[in-house]
Design a protein around this motif. Structure first.
Motif, PDB file in Angstrom:
ATOM      1  N   LEU A 111      12.668  -3.762  10.457  1.00  0.00           N
ATOM      2  CA  LEU A 111      11.407  -3.143   9.705  1.00  0.00           C
ATOM      3  C   LEU A 111      10.683  -2.345  10.413  1.00  0.00           C
ATOM      4  O   LEU A 111      10.200  -3.152  11.735  1.00  0.00           O
ATOM      5  N   PRO A 112       9.936  -1.405  10.172  1.00  0.00           N
ATOM      6  CA  PRO A 112       8.979  -0.726  11.276  1.00  0.00           C
ATOM      7  C   PRO A 112       7.628  -1.498  11.069  1.00  0.00           C
ATOM      8  O   PRO A 112       7.472  -2.109   9.836  1.00  0.00           O
ATOM      9  N   SER A 113       6.483  -1.212  11.603  1.00  0.00           N
ATOM     10  CA  SER A 113       5.410  -1.885  11.562  1.00  0.00           C
ATOM     11  C   SER A 113       4.578  -1.066  10.397  1.00  0.00           C
ATOM     12  O   SER A 113       5.039  -0.018  10.064  1.00  0.00           O
ATOM     13  N   ARG A 139       6.259   3.913   4.590  1.00  0.00           N
ATOM     14  CA  ARG A 139       5.539   3.286   5.475  1.00  0.00           C
ATOM     15  C   ARG A 139       3.999   3.975   4.896  1.00  0.00           C
ATOM     16  O   ARG A 139       3.554   5.096   4.860  1.00  0.00           O
ATOM     17  N   LEU A 140       3.099   3.147   4.310  1.00  0.00           N
ATOM     18  CA  LEU A 140       1.756   3.590   3.533  1.00  0.00           C
ATOM     19  C   LEU A 140       0.879   4.060   4.897  1.00  0.00           C
ATOM     20  O   LEU A 140       0.582   3.645   5.772  1.00  0.00           O
ATOM     21  N   ILE A 199      10.581   6.854   5.883  1.00  0.00           N
ATOM     22  CA  ILE A 199      11.249   6.332   7.089  1.00  0.00           C
ATOM     23  C   ILE A 199      12.785   6.329   7.037  1.00  0.00           C
ATOM     24  O   ILE A 199      13.411   6.840   7.834  1.00  0.00           O
ATOM     25  N   ARG A 200      13.423   6.049   5.928  1.00  0.00           N
ATOM     26  CA  ARG A 200      14.811   5.977   5.996  1.00  0.00           C
ATOM     27  C   ARG A 200      15.113   5.753   4.404  1.00  0.00           C
ATOM     28  O   ARG A 200      14.293   5.302   3.538  1.00  0.00           O
TER      29      ARG A 200
END
Length: 205
Positions: A111-113, A139-140, A199-200
Motif C-alpha cells: 500500500l502507498p502512504s 489516497r485522500l 492510485i490503482r
C-alpha cells in the motif's frame, strides 16, 4: 532419495515398526516401500501422504523438499482494512462511518502512504482506463496534478465521480477518458471538491 530413506528409517525406528507392518497399514506394496527405504526410488505425493498419515507427521518430515517455498510467493505478514465508500452522506469527514459500505483487507506492504479508501467505478466514462464496477484505490488528498485521475465529490448531489483533472485558467474540467462522454465543468453553478488521487484499480473476474 537418501534423505527420504534416512527419514523413513528414523520414523520406523521411533515407532518400532517393520516395513511389512508399514506396507500393510498404508497399502503401499512391499517392493515399492523397500525402494523408498533403500533410497533407490522416490515416493509420489499420494504415497508421501499415506506415510505422513501413518507416522502422524508433516509431509515435509518425510520429503523435506515439500518445505521449500517457491521464489515467486511473497508471504503476507500484515493486512490493513481499507474502507469502501458507498453513497456519500452530507458533510465531513468523508470517511465517516455512515459513508462506509464495507472494508477490504489489503497487504500492508503493498500500500502507498497516506489515508486510503476505495470507490467503485460506475459506468463507462473512464473506459478503457478504468472498467465499470472496478474497485479503485484512492489516497485522500485535497488536490492532484493536472492529467491525474481524481475522486471528485459533486457537492450539489453528494455524488462521487472518477475523472481526469484539467485546469484552464481558473476553471477546472472533469475529463472522461471515454470520448463518447462530455467533460464536466466545475464552477459556482456546479461546485465540486477533490477527495483524493486514484492510485490503482482491481476488477473481479
Amino acid at each position: 532419495m537418501k534423505i527420504i530413506s534416512a527419514n523413513l528409517h528414523s520414523l520406523a525406528d521411533s515407532k518400532g515398526v517393520s516395513q511389512i507392518e508399514i506396507s500393510r497399514a498404508t497399502k503401499i506394496s512391499p517392493t515399492t516401500l523397500n525402494g523408498y527405504f533403500k533410497g533407490t526410488s522416490l515416493p509420489g505425493m499420494g504415497n508421501i501422504q499415506k506415510l505422513a498419515d501413518y507416522f502422524e507427521v508433516l509431509k515435509s518430515q518425510i520429503d523435506p523438499r515439500l518445505n521449500i517455498k517457491p521464489d515467486n510467493i511473497i508471504p503476507v505478514t500484515k493486512t490493513v482494512k481499507i474502507p469502501m465508500l458507498g453513497e456519500i452522506a452530507c458533510g465531513d469527514p468523508i470517511l465517516a462511518e455512515e459513508n462506509i459500505e464495507e472494508y477490504i483487507n489489503e497487504p500492508a506492504d503493498d500500500l502507498p502512504s497516506g489515508q486510503l479508501f476505495y470507490l467503485r467505478a460506475k459506468g463507462n466514462s473512464m473506459k478503457p482506463t478504468i472498467p465499470d464496477n472496478s474497485k479503485v484505490l484512492i489516497r485522500l488528498q485535497e488536490d492532484v496534478e493536472d492529467s491525474e485521475i481524481a475522486a471528485v465529490l459533486l457537492t450539489d448531489t453528494n455524488e462521487a465521480t472518477l475523472k481526469r483533472i484539467k485546469r484552464v485558467n481558473d476553471v477546472m474540467f472533469l475529463m472522461p477518458d471515454n470520448p463518447e462522454f462530455t467533460p464536466i465543468i466545475v464552477d459556482k453553478s456546479n461546485p465540486a471538491r477533490i477527495l483524493g488521487k486514484a492510485i490503482r484499480y482491481t476488477s473481479d473476474l
